[in-house]
Design a protein around this motif. Structure first.
Motif, short mmCIF file in Angstrom:
data_model
loop_
_atom_site.label_atom_id
_atom_site.label_comp_id
_atom_site.label_asym_id
_atom_site.label_seq_id
_atom_site.Cartn_x
_atom_site.Cartn_y
_atom_site.Cartn_z
N SER A 12 126.82 70.62 -23.95
CA SER A 12 127.58 70.47 -23.14
C SER A 12 127.31 70.59 -21.99
O SER A 12 127.04 70.34 -20.71
CB SER A 12 128.86 69.92 -22.59
N THR A 13 127.93 71.97 -21.94
CA THR A 13 127.21 73.37 -21.31
C THR A 13 126.16 73.51 -20.53
O THR A 13 125.97 73.50 -19.09
CB THR A 13 128.09 74.43 -20.93
N ALA A 14 124.99 73.59 -20.94
CA ALA A 14 123.47 73.55 -20.58
C ALA A 14 123.08 72.03 -20.12
O ALA A 14 121.97 72.47 -19.64
CB ALA A 14 122.58 73.69 -22.04
N PHE A 15 123.70 71.06 -20.53
CA PHE A 15 123.13 69.55 -20.20
C PHE A 15 123.61 69.38 -19.04
O PHE A 15 122.81 68.77 -17.71
CB PHE A 15 123.11 68.35 -20.84
N THR A 16 125.14 70.33 -18.58
CA THR A 16 125.18 69.72 -17.12
C THR A 16 124.51 70.67 -15.59
O THR A 16 124.47 70.19 -14.68
CB THR A 16 127.06 70.05 -16.93
N ILE A 17 124.38 72.16 -16.70
CA ILE A 17 124.24 72.66 -15.48
C ILE A 17 122.52 71.90 -15.32
O ILE A 17 121.94 71.83 -14.22
CB ILE A 17 123.57 74.55 -16.24
#
Length: 286
Positions: free
Chosen positions: A260-265
């Motif tokens: 989720s963190t990588a996708f958000t960035i």
């Protein structure tokens, strides 16, 4: 040429895609991500958004002020003052942005340890201030370019002869009325740049380049969250799909924090880039 309706504009479409994508991701995380990780992700996303918006505001304040100062000094014949300001700005320009922000983190760490920068809100604004110092020159260059362009037109001299103050012509007629699209485009670019620089520097700091500078001293951001051990393990888990494709659905349930963190960035940077490009293309057609 008649402007296209709002719902047919690609820049508006990408804004809707960005908001919609993050909303779907947020609902998925609420449903399947454990509460402590969800709170960390929400806090990091919120802090990153605040810093990005604050960078845009600070960069415009610094860029607008420095551009007007350079213009005033140049046309007032104060060459020494013009050279001093130009030298200072070029000195900032010569420092790589990532290096400059890393040095800023060192200073902020010292201030935090001395309790001169205490609250989380103050720390977020301090980080935004550091980043804006190394990106505001883009605003300065844009404003100076717009002023030079319009000074060549007849309307500038005509308004001066009519008794209109030069400051009003520049700030209201040139920048706010006739350069609004350029300023909005630059604001979109600066938001994307600030998110990229923030996440990059936070990730660099997380690898332990210095014992004095640590992300533990700063509020959580997406870059810092991506650098945690849990998130790194979640990202590495993606490689299992290469050997076991059937495990792909399990990633979205068991390794949500890192993904989720990588996708958000990545998704944010992609959408901001697309919005910026579509905005420029639309303004050219109009």
């Amino acid at each position: 040429m008649k402007a296209a309706p709002v719902w047919q504009r690609k820049d508006t479409l990408w804004l809707a895609v960005w908001i919609g994508g993050l909303t779907v991701l947020g609902l998925w995380d609420v449903a399947f991500l454990n509460r402590p990780a969800l709170l960390r992700l929400a806090s990091a996303s919120w802090n990153t958004a605040i810093i990005g918006c604050a960078v845009v505001v600070c960069a415009f304040v610094f860029g607008w002020s420095s551009a007007l100062a350079l213009h005033a000094l140049d046309h007032a014949g104060r060459r020494w003052g013009y050279f001093v300001v130009t030298f200072f700005l070029n000195l900032i320009r010569s420092v790589p942005q990532v290096v400059g922000i890393l040095l800023g983190y060192v200073v902020l760490t010292l201030l935090i340890r001395e309790e001169m920068v205490g609250s989380q809100t103050t720390q977020l604004m301090a980080i935004a201030l550091v980043i804006s110092i190394f990106v505001f020159l883009e605003v300065t260059d844009l404003i100076l370019e717009r002023i030079r362009y319009f000074r060549k037109l007849d309307f500038f001299d005509a308004m001066l002869v009519s008794g209109v103050r030069e400051s009003r012509i520049i700030n209201l007629d040139i920048l706010l009325r006739n350069s609004r699209a350029h300023l909005v485009h630059k604001a979109i670019q600066l938001f994307g740049s600030s998110v990229f620089l923030l996440c990059s520097v936070d990730f660099i700091v997380s690898v332990g380049l210095s014992t004095d500078v640590s992300l533990a001293n700063f509020p959580p951001t997406l870059g810092g969250l991506l650098a945690t051990m849990d998130s790194k393990q979640d990202i590495l888990a993606i490689s299992t799909v290469l050997t076991d494709p059937l495990s792909a659905p399990r990633l979205l349930l068991e390794h949500l924090q890192g993904i989720s963190t990588a996708f958000t960035i990545v998704f944010t940077l992609l959408c901001v880039f697309r919005m910026s490009s579509a905005f420029v293309a639309r303004r050219r057609l109009e």
